[in-house]
Write a protein that holds these residues in place. Sequence first.
Motif, PDB file in Angstrom:
ATOM      1  N   MET A   1       0.827  -1.200   0.000  1.00 51.13           N
ATOM      2  CA  MET A   1       0.000   0.000   0.000  1.00 51.13           C
ATOM      3  C   MET A   1       0.872   1.265   0.000  1.00 51.13           C
ATOM      4  O   MET A   1       2.054   1.214   0.355  1.00 51.13           O
ATOM      5  CB  MET A   1      -0.924   0.000   1.213  1.00 51.13           C
ATOM      6  CG  MET A   1      -1.990  -1.096   1.200  1.00 51.13           C
ATOM      7  SD  MET A   1      -3.248  -0.891  -0.086  1.00 51.13           S
ATOM      8  CE  MET A   1      -2.803  -2.218  -1.220  1.00 51.13           C
ATOM      9  N   PRO A   2       0.310   2.426  -0.394  1.00 52.65           N
ATOM     10  CA  PRO A   2       1.085   3.676  -0.430  1.00 52.65           C
ATOM     11  C   PRO A   2       1.757   3.991   0.911  1.00 52.65           C
ATOM     12  O   PRO A   2       1.176   3.752   1.970  1.00 52.65           O
ATOM     13  CB  PRO A   2       0.023   4.727  -0.777  1.00 52.65           C
ATOM     14  CG  PRO A   2      -1.034   3.974  -1.504  1.00 52.65           C
ATOM     15  CD  PRO A   2      -1.077   2.628  -0.873  1.00 52.65           C
ATOM     16  N   PHE A   3       2.980   4.515   0.845  1.00 53.08           N
ATOM     17  CA  PHE A   3       3.763   4.956   2.006  1.00 53.08           C
ATOM     18  C   PHE A   3       4.236   3.797   2.882  1.00 53.08           C
ATOM     19  O   PHE A   3       4.648   4.005   4.019  1.00 53.08           O
ATOM     20  CB  PHE A   3       2.985   5.963   2.862  1.00 53.08           C
ATOM     21  CG  PHE A   3       2.396   7.090   2.082  1.00 53.08           C
ATOM     22  CD1 PHE A   3       3.186   8.096   1.555  1.00 53.08           C
ATOM     23  CD2 PHE A   3       1.026   7.136   1.841  1.00 53.08           C
ATOM     24  CE1 PHE A   3       2.635   9.127   0.823  1.00 53.08           C
ATOM     25  CE2 PHE A   3       0.466   8.169   1.110  1.00 53.08           C
ATOM     26  CZ  PHE A   3       1.274   9.169   0.587  1.00 53.08           C
ATOM     27  N   GLU A   4       4.180   2.563   2.348  1.00 51.81           N
ATOM     28  CA  GLU A   4       4.594   1.413   3.138  1.00 51.81           C
ATOM     29  C   GLU A   4       5.546   0.535   2.341  1.00 51.81           C
ATOM     30  O   GLU A   4       5.776   0.768   1.152  1.00 51.81           O
ATOM     31  CB  GLU A   4       3.360   0.636   3.625  1.00 51.81           C
ATOM     32  CG  GLU A   4       2.491   1.507   4.530  1.00 51.81           C
ATOM     33  CD  GLU A   4       1.369   0.759   5.206  1.00 51.81           C
ATOM     34  OE1 GLU A   4       1.116  -0.417   4.844  1.00 51.81           O
ATOM     35  OE2 GLU A   4       0.733   1.345   6.101  1.00 51.81           O
ATOM     36  N   ASP A   5       6.101  -0.465   3.001  1.00 53.73           N
ATOM     37  CA  ASP A   5       7.088  -1.310   2.337  1.00 53.73           C
ATOM     38  C   ASP A   5       6.806  -2.793   2.509  1.00 53.73           C
ATOM     39  O   ASP A   5       7.661  -3.635   2.250  1.00 53.73           O
ATOM     40  CB  ASP A   5       8.495  -0.981   2.838  1.00 53.73           C
ATOM     41  CG  ASP A   5       8.659  -1.212   4.329  1.00 53.73           C
ATOM     42  OD1 ASP A   5       7.651  -1.513   5.002  1.00 53.73           O
ATOM     43  OD2 ASP A   5       9.789  -1.103   4.829  1.00 53.73           O
ATOM     44  N   LYS A   6       5.579  -3.112   2.962  1.00 53.44           N
ATOM     45  CA  LYS A   6       5.175  -4.500   3.111  1.00 53.44           C
ATOM     46  C   LYS A   6       3.798  -4.698   2.474  1.00 53.44           C
ATOM     47  O   LYS A   6       2.970  -3.784   2.495  1.00 53.44           O
ATOM     48  CB  LYS A   6       5.087  -4.898   4.593  1.00 53.44           C
ATOM     49  CG  LYS A   6       6.397  -4.800   5.359  1.00 53.44           C
ATOM     50  CD  LYS A   6       7.348  -5.913   4.980  1.00 53.44           C
ATOM     51  CE  LYS A   6       8.621  -5.850   5.823  1.00 53.44           C
ATOM     52  NZ  LYS A   6       9.607  -6.863   5.396  1.00 53.44           N
ATOM     53  N   PRO A   7       3.509  -5.889   1.919  1.00 53.90           N
ATOM     54  CA  PRO A   7       2.165  -6.147   1.401  1.00 53.90           C
ATOM     55  C   PRO A   7       1.105  -5.980   2.487  1.00 53.90           C
ATOM     56  O   PRO A   7       1.381  -6.194   3.675  1.00 53.90           O
ATOM     57  CB  PRO A   7       2.246  -7.611   0.933  1.00 53.90           C
ATOM     58  CG  PRO A   7       3.697  -7.852   0.679  1.00 53.90           C
ATOM     59  CD  PRO A   7       4.420  -7.025   1.699  1.00 53.90           C
ATOM     60  N   LEU A   8      -0.104  -5.641   2.076  1.00 54.55           N
ATOM     61  CA  LEU A   8      -1.193  -5.351   3.007  1.00 54.55           C
ATOM     62  C   LEU A   8      -1.424  -6.476   4.003  1.00 54.55           C
ATOM     63  O   LEU A   8      -1.562  -6.237   5.206  1.00 54.55           O
ATOM     64  CB  LEU A   8      -2.473  -5.069   2.213  1.00 54.55           C
ATOM     65  CG  LEU A   8      -3.752  -4.809   3.012  1.00 54.55           C
ATOM     66  CD1 LEU A   8      -3.581  -3.609   3.929  1.00 54.55           C
ATOM     67  CD2 LEU A   8      -4.933  -4.600   2.060  1.00 54.55           C
ATOM     68  N   LYS A   9      -1.459  -7.717   3.543  1.00 56.54           N
ATOM     69  CA  LYS A   9      -1.762  -8.823   4.449  1.00 56.54           C
ATOM     70  C   LYS A   9      -0.654  -9.014   5.490  1.00 56.54           C
ATOM     71  O   LYS A   9      -0.932  -9.457   6.612  1.00 56.54           O
ATOM     72  CB  LYS A   9      -2.011 -10.114   3.664  1.00 56.54           C
ATOM     73  CG  LYS A   9      -0.825 -10.699   2.960  1.00 56.54           C
ATOM     74  CD  LYS A   9      -1.205 -11.832   2.003  1.00 56.54           C
ATOM     75  CE  LYS A   9      -2.155 -12.816   2.576  1.00 56.54           C
ATOM     76  NZ  LYS A   9      -2.507 -13.903   1.617  1.00 56.54           N
ATOM     77  N   GLU A  10       0.584  -8.652   5.154  1.00 53.09           N
ATOM     78  CA  GLU A  10       1.657  -8.726   6.150  1.00 53.09           C
ATOM     79  C   GLU A  10       1.476  -7.651   7.216  1.00 53.09           C
ATOM     80  O   GLU A  10       1.704  -7.888   8.406  1.00 53.09           O
ATOM     81  CB  GLU A  10       3.024  -8.594   5.483  1.00 53.09           C
ATOM     82  CG  GLU A  10       3.438  -9.810   4.674  1.00 53.09           C
ATOM     83  CD  GLU A  10       4.885  -9.732   4.209  1.00 53.09           C
ATOM     84  OE1 GLU A  10       5.696  -9.067   4.905  1.00 53.09           O
ATOM     85  OE2 GLU A  10       5.205 -10.309   3.157  1.00 53.09           O
ATOM     86  N   THR A  11       1.086  -6.448   6.776  1.00 50.92           N
ATOM     87  CA  THR A  11       0.817  -5.375   7.741  1.00 50.92           C
ATOM     88  C   THR A  11      -0.295  -5.787   8.698  1.00 50.92           C
ATOM     89  O   THR A  11      -0.197  -5.564   9.916  1.00 50.92           O
ATOM     90  CB  THR A  11       0.424  -4.078   7.006  1.00 50.92           C
ATOM     91  OG1 THR A  11       1.502  -3.687   6.153  1.00 50.92           O
ATOM     92  CG2 THR A  11       0.133  -2.952   7.986  1.00 50.92           C
ATOM     93  N   VAL A  12      -1.345  -6.389   8.172  1.00 47.15           N
ATOM     94  CA  VAL A  12      -2.435  -6.874   9.024  1.00 47.15           C
ATOM     95  C   VAL A  12      -1.908  -7.894  10.030  1.00 47.15           C
ATOM     96  O   VAL A  12      -2.205  -7.821  11.232  1.00 47.15           O
ATOM     97  CB  VAL A  12      -3.563  -7.488   8.165  1.00 47.15           C
ATOM     98  CG1 VAL A  12      -4.553  -8.255   9.038  1.00 47.15           C
ATOM     99  CG2 VAL A  12      -4.283  -6.397   7.382  1.00 47.15           C
TER     100      VAL A  12
END
Length: 529
Positions: A292-303
């Motif tokens: 996602m924007p402004f991040e460096d990991k896929p969304l599901k990893e952030t979750v």
Amino acid sequence: MRKYLSVIILLLIIQSAHPQAPSNSSIKILFIPLDDRPPCLQFTQRIGLIGDADLVTPPKELLGRFTTPGNSDQIIQWLKQQDLNDFKAAIISLDMLVYGGLVASRAFNVETGKALERAGIIEEIHKKAPALPLYVQSVIMRIAPTADGNNDAYRADLARWAEISVKQDDVSKKETANLVSKIPADALLDYKTARKRNLEVNLKAVKYTRSGMIDFLVLSQDDAKPVGVHVADRVQLVEEIERSGLAAKVAVQPGADEVSMLLLARALNHYYKMSPTVKAFYSSEIAANTVMPFEDKPLKETVGFHIRATGSEEVRDERNADLLFYVFASRREPGRATSFAAEIDEKIKNGRRVMVADIDPVGNVQGGDSAFTQELEARGILPELNSYASWNTAANTIGTTLPQGIVFNIAERKLLKNKALTQRIWDAQNWFTFHRVLDDYYFHGLQRSKINIHFGQDKLSSRILDDKTNKEVEEYATNVLSGSLKELIKVYSRRRSNSRQQGIPWRKPANLGFSLPWNRTFEAEINFH
């Protein structure tokens, strides 16, 4: 005489905490926020109320404001004045204690030796109260410097340098050299030395965790990209964590502003001896596997990172889940808002407890999606949710809705059985959900861009307003949002026949307050009774 008056004033400040939670809450938690912005302070305190917890902070005037750092030394003095036996946990931002807050951490205004000396307050707290659980955040410096109005001429160049200077191909080397020629030498040196100092502080926090002084540490990666100078810092930290066998006690994950809310959820889960299970559902598998924007990991990893940070467990089988987490990231997929809301509606009808995150997958709105939110409103879903959020980055949104939903899960299982607490807990829960919709959707999603255009901002929400214009914007936005408040009251006050809130009086919001604490439309402080 003037010297003695100054001492007296300082002592009065130190002795006067400004907790916004009621004094009759069941437990007290010591809280040093990242800074004074609403997500870092107001949101965390308000979620505390859902768990019947009073978050006690230093006086707000010590926390600084935007480019004015918090007074770290006076906050440390305030800490030393506290009776630590009064608290069940402590949530601490090292960036506030060491540098004076998040913005201050991005500049080299505090020497490395002084920063490490201030961090030593962790040792003192642990020595005075060895049984007090310490939950600590320390930020990994982001790529771009703060937009403070003084660095407009080179800020983008410096951010680009931080991204590509690590690349070794000829094209990148040539661009890097060109960027260096355009960035003031002192600005580049300041950036590099601040980053090096911050890494040393992060490593010291890991050391404190290894020695048992910190119970859980989040090293949060502020706004970043998959490639850049920050990656080497993170790799070094991860290697040290693995070498020390601290994978269960130290999280390295995206985010910054929301981390105190995650740590609050973890602290309350620990206090009430709970660890709920969470099943995540995504509106799109493609989005789930996209950075996602402004991040460096896929969304599901952030979750996944955020679920674990709360002290909860992510599960694959819905049948094993206490809570269902619905993550909407399909704003450009026609019809998906309707079908995803229908899925949520069905789960609620079946008695499941649901949390919702509305993610901006492009980064151009950074507020709630109209189609999706209107579906939630039309179906009467909002008051039935455990939580909802939709602001700024994916990590910010996820790190706001998860803690609310998890803390309300604690409240349902542990607190609502006490009839004396029922109204207070439901008031706190309704306040926060209503606040999120009013702030994230009505202000950030619908009104902010219009307000920016009206005042010639042209969507530049980070532009700093002079005090006169700031006041004009506040007055104008208050009038605009008053209409939104009335509209949302009508939507939110409707209760479904199977509502969990049957028999619970809903006290409608009144006395709307709106301010721009940092003279930017990017962060608004909204209040109501």
